[in-house]
Design a protein around this motif. Structure first.
Motif, PDB file in Angstrom:
ATOM      1  N   PHE A 109       0.836  -1.207   0.000  1.00  0.00           N
ATOM      2  CA  PHE A 109       0.000   0.000   0.000  1.00  0.00           C
ATOM      3  C   PHE A 109       0.868   1.254   0.000  1.00  0.00           C
ATOM      4  N   TYR A 110       0.360   2.298  -0.640  1.00  0.00           N
ATOM      5  CA  TYR A 110       1.094   3.577  -0.621  1.00  0.00           C
ATOM      6  C   TYR A 110       0.932   4.267   0.724  1.00  0.00           C
ATOM      7  N   PRO A 111       2.017   4.531   1.440  1.00  0.00           N
ATOM      8  CA  PRO A 111       1.848   5.273   2.703  1.00  0.00           C
ATOM      9  C   PRO A 111       1.889   6.788   2.450  1.00  0.00           C
ATOM     10  N   ASN A 112       0.966   7.260   1.583  1.00  0.00           N
ATOM     11  CA  ASN A 112       0.891   8.708   1.328  1.00  0.00           C
ATOM     12  C   ASN A 112      -0.121   9.368   2.265  1.00  0.00           C
ATOM     13  N   ALA A 113      -0.845   8.545   3.021  1.00  0.00           N
ATOM     14  CA  ALA A 113      -1.766   9.014   4.068  1.00  0.00           C
ATOM     15  C   ALA A 113      -2.078   7.792   4.932  1.00  0.00           C
TER      16      ALA A 113
ATOM     17  N   LEU B 252     -10.445   1.707   5.824  1.00  0.00           N
ATOM     18  CA  LEU B 252     -11.163   0.432   5.853  1.00  0.00           C
ATOM     19  C   LEU B 252     -10.794  -0.491   4.685  1.00  0.00           C
ATOM     20  N   GLY B 253     -10.551   0.096   3.510  1.00  0.00           N
ATOM     21  CA  GLY B 253     -10.224  -0.705   2.322  1.00  0.00           C
ATOM     22  C   GLY B 253      -8.934  -1.488   2.511  1.00  0.00           C
ATOM     23  N   HIS B 254      -7.936  -0.843   3.094  1.00  0.00           N
ATOM     24  CA  HIS B 254      -6.660  -1.544   3.331  1.00  0.00           C
ATOM     25  C   HIS B 254      -6.865  -2.671   4.324  1.00  0.00           C
ATOM     26  N   LEU B 255      -7.663  -2.377   5.343  1.00  0.00           N
ATOM     27  CA  LEU B 255      -7.933  -3.412   6.343  1.00  0.00           C
ATOM     28  C   LEU B 255      -8.592  -4.620   5.672  1.00  0.00           C
ATOM     29  N   TYR B 256      -9.503  -4.349   4.744  1.00  0.00           N
ATOM     30  CA  TYR B 256     -10.251  -5.435   4.105  1.00  0.00           C
ATOM     31  C   TYR B 256      -9.311  -6.381   3.341  1.00  0.00           C
ATOM     32  N   SER B 257      -8.400  -5.822   2.544  1.00  0.00           N
ATOM     33  CA  SER B 257      -7.447  -6.675   1.803  1.00  0.00           C
ATOM     34  C   SER B 257      -6.623  -7.495   2.782  1.00  0.00           C
ATOM     35  N   SER B 258      -6.135  -6.843   3.832  1.00  0.00           N
ATOM     36  CA  SER B 258      -5.277  -7.534   4.801  1.00  0.00           C
ATOM     37  C   SER B 258      -6.061  -8.620   5.528  1.00  0.00           C
TER      38      SER B 258
ATOM     39  N   LEU C 205       6.734   9.093  -7.393  1.00  0.00           N
ATOM     40  CA  LEU C 205       6.380  10.501  -7.466  1.00  0.00           C
ATOM     41  C   LEU C 205       5.219  10.858  -6.533  1.00  0.00           C
ATOM     42  N   LYS C 206       4.285   9.902  -6.432  1.00  0.00           N
ATOM     43  CA  LYS C 206       3.100  10.148  -5.599  1.00  0.00           C
ATOM     44  C   LYS C 206       3.522  10.402  -4.140  1.00  0.00           C
ATOM     45  N   ILE C 207       4.455   9.595  -3.666  1.00  0.00           N
ATOM     46  CA  ILE C 207       4.937   9.753  -2.294  1.00  0.00           C
ATOM     47  C   ILE C 207       5.791  11.027  -2.193  1.00  0.00           C
TER      48      ILE C 207
ATOM     49  N   LEU D 285      -3.590 -11.177  -3.399  1.00  0.00           N
ATOM     50  CA  LEU D 285      -4.910 -10.584  -3.258  1.00  0.00           C
ATOM     51  C   LEU D 285      -4.850  -9.076  -3.467  1.00  0.00           C
ATOM     52  N   ILE D 286      -5.747  -8.549  -4.296  1.00  0.00           N
ATOM     53  CA  ILE D 286      -5.699  -7.118  -4.620  1.00  0.00           C
ATOM     54  C   ILE D 286      -7.107  -6.538  -4.752  1.00  0.00           C
ATOM     55  N   GLY D 287      -7.193  -5.213  -4.703  1.00  0.00           N
ATOM     56  CA  GLY D 287      -8.447  -4.534  -5.031  1.00  0.00           C
ATOM     57  C   GLY D 287      -8.531  -4.374  -6.545  1.00  0.00           C
ATOM     58  N   LYS D 288      -9.756  -4.208  -7.062  1.00  0.00           N
ATOM     59  CA  LYS D 288      -9.935  -4.176  -8.522  1.00  0.00           C
ATOM     60  C   LYS D 288      -9.282  -2.954  -9.177  1.00  0.00           C
TER      61      LYS D 288
ATOM     62  N   HIS E 288     -10.731  -8.277  -5.340  1.00  0.00           N
ATOM     63  CA  HIS E 288     -11.979  -7.956  -4.634  1.00  0.00           C
ATOM     64  C   HIS E 288     -12.491  -6.569  -5.013  1.00  0.00           C
ATOM     65  N   GLY E 289     -13.771  -6.349  -4.679  1.00  0.00           N
ATOM     66  CA  GLY E 289     -14.398  -5.058  -4.974  1.00  0.00           C
ATOM     67  C   GLY E 289     -13.982  -3.993  -3.972  1.00  0.00           C
ATOM     68  N   HIS E 290     -14.644  -2.873  -4.046  1.00  0.00           N
ATOM     69  CA  HIS E 290     -14.263  -1.734  -3.193  1.00  0.00           C
ATOM     70  C   HIS E 290     -15.276  -1.473  -2.091  1.00  0.00           C
ATOM     71  N   TRP E 291     -14.810  -0.936  -0.999  1.00  0.00           N
ATOM     72  CA  TRP E 291     -15.705  -0.330  -0.007  1.00  0.00           C
ATOM     73  C   TRP E 291     -15.930   1.099  -0.463  1.00  0.00           C
TER      74      TRP E 291
ATOM     75  N   MET F 288     -13.724   4.431  -1.469  1.00  0.00           N
ATOM     76  CA  MET F 288     -13.048   5.069  -0.345  1.00  0.00           C
ATOM     77  C   MET F 288     -11.566   5.142  -0.711  1.00  0.00           C
ATOM     78  N   SER F 289     -10.978   6.327  -0.640  1.00  0.00           N
ATOM     79  CA  SER F 289      -9.555   6.393  -1.000  1.00  0.00           C
ATOM     80  C   SER F 289      -8.847   7.492  -0.225  1.00  0.00           C
ATOM     81  N   LYS F 290      -7.564   7.264  -0.037  1.00  0.00           N
ATOM     82  CA  LYS F 290      -6.761   8.219   0.730  1.00  0.00           C
ATOM     83  C   LYS F 290      -6.744   9.569   0.033  1.00  0.00           C
ATOM     84  N   SER F 291      -6.609   9.535  -1.301  1.00  0.00           N
ATOM     85  CA  SER F 291      -6.493  10.802  -2.035  1.00  0.00           C
ATOM     86  C   SER F 291      -7.762  11.624  -1.897  1.00  0.00           C
ATOM     87  N   LEU F 292      -8.944  10.957  -1.972  1.00  0.00           N
ATOM     88  CA  LEU F 292     -10.196  11.701  -1.840  1.00  0.00           C
ATOM     89  C   LEU F 292     -10.478  12.073  -0.392  1.00  0.00           C
TER      90      LEU F 292
HETATM   91  N1  LIG Z   1     -12.063   1.458  -1.007  1.00  0.00           N
HETATM   92  C1  LIG Z   1     -11.345   0.327  -0.991  1.00  0.00           C
HETATM   93  N2  LIG Z   1     -11.971  -0.856  -0.893  1.00  0.00           N
HETATM   94  C2  LIG Z   1     -11.276  -2.012  -0.858  1.00  0.00           C
HETATM   95  N3  LIG Z   1      -9.919  -2.052  -0.917  1.00  0.00           N
HETATM   96  C3  LIG Z   1      -9.245  -0.909  -1.007  1.00  0.00           C
HETATM   97  C4  LIG Z   1      -9.915   0.345  -1.046  1.00  0.00           C
HETATM   98  N4  LIG Z   1      -8.977   1.322  -1.116  1.00  0.00           N
HETATM   99  C5  LIG Z   1      -7.778   0.711  -1.113  1.00  0.00           C
HETATM  100  N5  LIG Z   1      -7.927  -0.632  -1.043  1.00  0.00           N
HETATM  101  C6  LIG Z   1      -6.858  -1.634  -0.996  1.00  0.00           C
HETATM  102  O1  LIG Z   1      -5.640  -0.930  -1.157  1.00  0.00           O
HETATM  103  C7  LIG Z   1      -5.124  -1.118  -2.494  1.00  0.00           C
HETATM  104  C8  LIG Z   1      -4.713   0.219  -3.055  1.00  0.00           C
HETATM  105  O2  LIG Z   1      -3.857   0.815  -2.131  1.00  0.00           O
HETATM  106  P1  LIG Z   1      -3.620   2.388  -2.124  1.00  0.00           P
HETATM  107  O3  LIG Z   1      -2.599   2.637  -1.083  1.00  0.00           O
HETATM  108  O4  LIG Z   1      -3.386   2.872  -3.511  1.00  0.00           O
HETATM  109  O5  LIG Z   1      -5.052   2.888  -1.575  1.00  0.00           O
HETATM  110  P2  LIG Z   1      -5.951   4.136  -1.966  1.00  0.00           P
HETATM  111  O6  LIG Z   1      -6.792   4.557  -0.816  1.00  0.00           O
HETATM  112  O7  LIG Z   1      -6.640   3.791  -3.239  1.00  0.00           O
HETATM  113  O8  LIG Z   1      -4.881   5.267  -2.139  1.00  0.00           O
HETATM  114  P3  LIG Z   1      -4.897   6.545  -3.035  1.00  0.00           P
HETATM  115  O9  LIG Z   1      -6.188   7.258  -2.825  1.00  0.00           O
HETATM  116  O10 LIG Z   1      -3.723   7.259  -2.489  1.00  0.00           O
HETATM  117  O11 LIG Z   1      -4.725   6.037  -4.444  1.00  0.00           O
HETATM  118  C9  LIG Z   1      -6.269  -1.729  -3.258  1.00  0.00           C
HETATM  119  O12 LIG Z   1      -5.852  -2.524  -4.350  1.00  0.00           O
HETATM  120  C10 LIG Z   1      -6.929  -2.570  -2.196  1.00  0.00           C
HETATM  121  O13 LIG Z   1      -6.142  -3.704  -1.933  1.00  0.00           O
END
Ligand SMILES: Nc1ncnc2c1ncn2[C@@H]1O[C@H](COP(=O)(O)OP(=O)(O)OP(=O)(O)O)[C@@H](O)[C@H]1O
Length: 527
Positions: free
Chosen positions: A19-23, A27-33, A61-63, A259-262, A290-293, A300-304
Motif C-alpha cells: 500500500f502507498y503510505p501517502n496518508a 477500511l479498504g486496506h484493512l479489508y485486503s489484509s 512521485l506520488k509519495i 490478493l488485490i483490489g480491482k 476484490h471489490g471496493h468499499w 473510499m480512498s486516501k487521495s479523496l
Molecule cells: N475502497 C477500498 N476498498 C477495498 N480495498 C481498497 C480500497 N482502497 C484501497 N484498497 C486496498 O488498497 C489497495 C490500493 O492501495 P492504495 O494505497 O493505492 O489505496 P488508496 O486509498 O486507493 O490510495 P490513493 O487514494 O492514495 O490512491 C487496493 O488494491 C486494495 O487492496
C-alpha cells in the motif's frame, strides 16, 4: 554486488498488495489484509506451512509529492511516520503477517535490482523517449483520447491536440490531473508478452479470481494491443526511488496467492506476471481480486479523503466484531457500503446466539464433562437409542450438519468466499440453539440430559474451531470457557466426538460469557 539469496519455499504464501503510505490507511486496506489473514489462519488450522506478507510501497512521485505537500524535506522521514499507522492497524485488527515488507528495506531494494538485472539481461528492458499525458495520482500515462481540457468558462471539453500552457488537463475516467511529459526513460517490452499472457489465462482458468475478472482481463488482452511501458523516471523529476542497477542474484516465492483490489487489476494481472515471465521467475498460483468499499457512492480512498478510520471503530467494538462484519457484508464481486448500525448488530448477534448457546449449557445444573467422558468417539448408532423418540430426529439432523460442515467450509475458504463459510457457521449455531430448545435438557435426567448438552456443546466447539480465522479472540475465549486444550483446536478435531478431554470446569463454577454486548456507539456518544 548483491549476494544470491535462495529461500526455502513455503507450502502456502498469501500476500496483499503493498500500500502507498501517502496518508493513513482506511477500511479498504484493512479489508485486503483481513482476507489474507483469514486465508493464512485457515491454512494454519489445516496444519499447512504458511507465509503471509504485506507491506508498504514507499517510493515514487506520488509519495515524493505528498511528502513535499506536507512540508517534509526528506521523503523517508515522511514514510517512516506513515508506515507506523499501517503496522498499528494490523496490530489492532489482529492481522498476523509473517513479514511486513517496506520497499525501502535494504533486502527489498536488492531484490528489485536483481529483478531489473534479469529482465535487462534477458533483453526486455531498453532505453527510449517517452512522451505522453501522465497522472501522478494514477501513476499512469494516458492516450490523448482520454484527456479533457478546462475551458476559460469552466467547461471540461475533449482535448483538441493543441496544448495551451496555462490550461488544466484531466483524465476523462479518474478525473485526476495530467501533465504532458517528454523524457528519456527505460522501457519494459510488455508487447512481447501479449501471447504468453493470453496463453497463461487460457490454460489456467482459475488464474484470476473471480471468474468475471478473469474474463475481463482475457478479453482485454485479446482485443487491445499491449504497448511497452516505461519503468523508470529521470532523476531530475523523481528523487525518491531505487537506482537503476547493474548487479544480479535472485529470490522468489512459489504457490503464492496474491490478493488485490480491482483498482490495480491491470498492474497485477498483466504487468506483474509479464515482469516475472521476463525474468523467468515462477508466477503466482492465482490473483484474487476484490471489490471496493464505497463512501458517498465512490471508492473510499486516501487521495479523496472520504475514509472510515478502522482504528476508531475497532477501538470501540473490538476487532472480532469488525472482522466478522466486514467479511459477512462483502464478496469478491461487489462493492460494499459500511453501515455502522449493521456492525453493531453483528456484535449483538454473536453475543445473543453464540454466547447464549454456551451460556445456557454452561450452567450448574448440567455437566458437559460427564457427556464428554461418556460419549466421545461413540457412533450415532450407539448414541441415538439414549434419546427419547421426539429428540432423535433433531439429534440426527445436528450430527449430519456437523459432519458435513468442515469440508464445505474448506471449499468456501479456498475460494475466498468467507461469507459462505460464515453462513455455514451460523447454520450450526442456529441449529444447536433450536436443538436445545426442542429437546429441553432441563426437563431430562441422566444420560439423555448429558447427551443433549454434550451434543449442543460439540456444535459450539466445532463452530468455534472453524471460526478461529475470522474471530480469533472470541473463539479463543469461548474455547477456553469450554476448557478445550490449545493443541486440540485444529481441523483434525472438527468431527463430532473427536475431543475426549474438555469441559472439565465448564459447569462447575459461575463463569461469565466472555463476549459482552455494547451500546450502539453513536447512541452512546449522544448521551
Ligand atoms: N475502497 C477500498 N476498498 C477495498 N480495498 C481498497 C480500497 N482502497 C484501497 N484498497 C486496498 O488498497 C489497495 C490500493 O492501495 P492504495 O494505497 O493505492 O489505496 P488508496 O486509498 O486507493 O490510495 P490513493 O487514494 O492514495 O490512491 C487496493 O488494491 C486494495 O487492496
Amino acid at each position: 554486488m548483491a549476494s544470491k539469496v535462495i529461500r526455502a519455499v513455503p507450502k502456502f504464501h498469501v500476500t496483499t498488495p503493498i500500500f502507498y503510505p501517502n496518508a493513513r490507511p482506511h477500511l479498504g486496506h484493512l479489508y485486503s489484509s483481513l482476507l489474507c489473514d483469514v486465508q493464512n489462519r485457515w491454512n494454519k488450522l489445516a496444519n499447512r506451512d504458511t507465509c503471509f506478507t504485506t507491506g508498504t510501497d514507499e517510493h515514487g512521485l506520488k509519495i515524493q509529492l505528498a511528502a513535499q505537500q506536507k512540508g517534509y524535506q526528506d521523503s523517508k522521514a515522511f514514510v517512516d511516520e506513515l508506515y507506523e499507522h499501517f503496522v498499528k492497524l494490523d496490530s489492532i485488527a489482529d492481522i498476523k503477517y509473517s513479514r511486513f515488507i517496506r520497499t525501502t528495506d535494504p533486502d527489498h531494494i536488492e531484490n528489485v535490482k536483481e529483478l531489473w538485472n534479469i529482465c535487462y539481461k534477458n533483453g526486455f528492458i531498453y532505453k527510449g523517449e517517452h512522451k505522453g499525458w501522465y497522472s501522478v495520482s494514477d501513476e499512469t500515462f494516458y492516450p490523448q483520447t482520454k484527456i479533457l481540457e478546462l475551458t476559460k468558462d469552466g467547461q471540461w471539453i475533449p482535448y483538441n491536440g493543441i496544448m495551451d500552457n496555462g490550461a488544466k488537463y484531466i483524465n476523462s475516467e479518474s478525473h485526476n490531473e495530467v501533465t504532458y511529459q517528454s523524457e528519456f526513460n527505460y522501457f519494459f517490452k510488455l508487447s512481447s508478452f501479449q501471447k504468453p499472457l493470453i496463453e497463461l489465462l487460457r490454460n489456467n482458468p482459475g488464474f484470476i479470481q473471480p471468474a468475471s475478472r478473469h474474463s475481463q482481463i482475457l478479453r482485454e488482452l485479446e482485443t487491445n494491443e499491449l504497448r511497452d511501458i516505461s519503468v523508470s523516471r529521470p532523476e531530475s523529476r523523481l528523487k525518491w526511488g531505487i537506482d537503476v542497477p547493474n548487479d544480479e542474484s535472485q529470490k522468489w516465492w512459489q504457490n503464492t496467492e496474491h490478493l488485490i483490489g480491482k483498482d490495480i487489476i491491470k498492474f497485477h494481472t498483466i504487468y506483474w506476471p509479464a515482469f516475472l515471465m521476463a525474468a523467468e521467475l515462477p508466477l503466482p498460483k492465482k490473483v484474487v481480486v476484490h471489490g471496493h468499499w464505497l463512501s458517498g457512492g465512490v471508492k473510499m480512498s486516501k487521495s479523496l479523503g472520504n475514509v472510515i478510520d478502522p482504528i476508531e471503530i475497532i477501538s470501540y467494538y473490538g476487532s472480532d466484531t469488525m472482522r466478522w462484519y466486514l467479511l459477512e457484508n462483502s464478496n469478491l464481486e461487489d462493492d460494499g457500503n459500511f453501515i455502522e448500525r449493521k456492525l453493531w448488530e453483528t456484535r449483538e448477534l454473536l453475543c445473543s446466539k453464540l454466547g447464549n448457546l454456551i451460556n445456557r449449557c454452561g450452567g450448574k445444573k448440567f455437566s458437559l464433562y460427564s457427556g464428554v467422558q461418556a460419549f466421545n468417539h461413540k457412533s450415532p448408532e450407539e448414541l441415538t437409542p439414549i434419546l427419547s423418540e421426539k429428540s432423535k430426529g433433531p439429534f440426527i439432523s445436528l450430527l449430519n450438519s456437523l459432519n458435513n460442515c468442515s469440508n464445505a467450509i474448506d471449499s468456501c475458504y479456498s475460494l475466498y468466499d468467507i461469507t459462505g463459510a460464515q453462513k455455514i457457521i451460523w447454520a450450526i449455531i442456529n441449529e444447536a440453539n433450536s436443538f436445545v430448545q426442542s429437546t429441553e435438557p432441563w426437563s431430562k435426567s441422566g444420560a439423555e440430559k448429558d447427551l443433549i448438552i454434550y451434543s449442543a456443546m460439540e456444535a459450539a466447539r466445532i463452530a468455534l474451531i472453524l471460526s478461529q480465522p475470522i474471530i480469533p479472540n472470541f473463539s479463543e475465549k469461548l474455547l477456553d470457557r469450554l476448557d478445550v486444550s490449545n493443541d486440540k483446536r485444529t481441523l483434525e478435531y472438527t468431527p463430532y466426538g473427536s475431543d475426549d478431554g474438555y469441559g472439565m470446569s465448564t459447569n462447575s463454577r459461575h463463569k461469565e460469557v466472555p463476549i459482552q454486548r455494547v451500546p450502539f456507539r453513536l447512541d452512546a456518544e449522544n448521551k
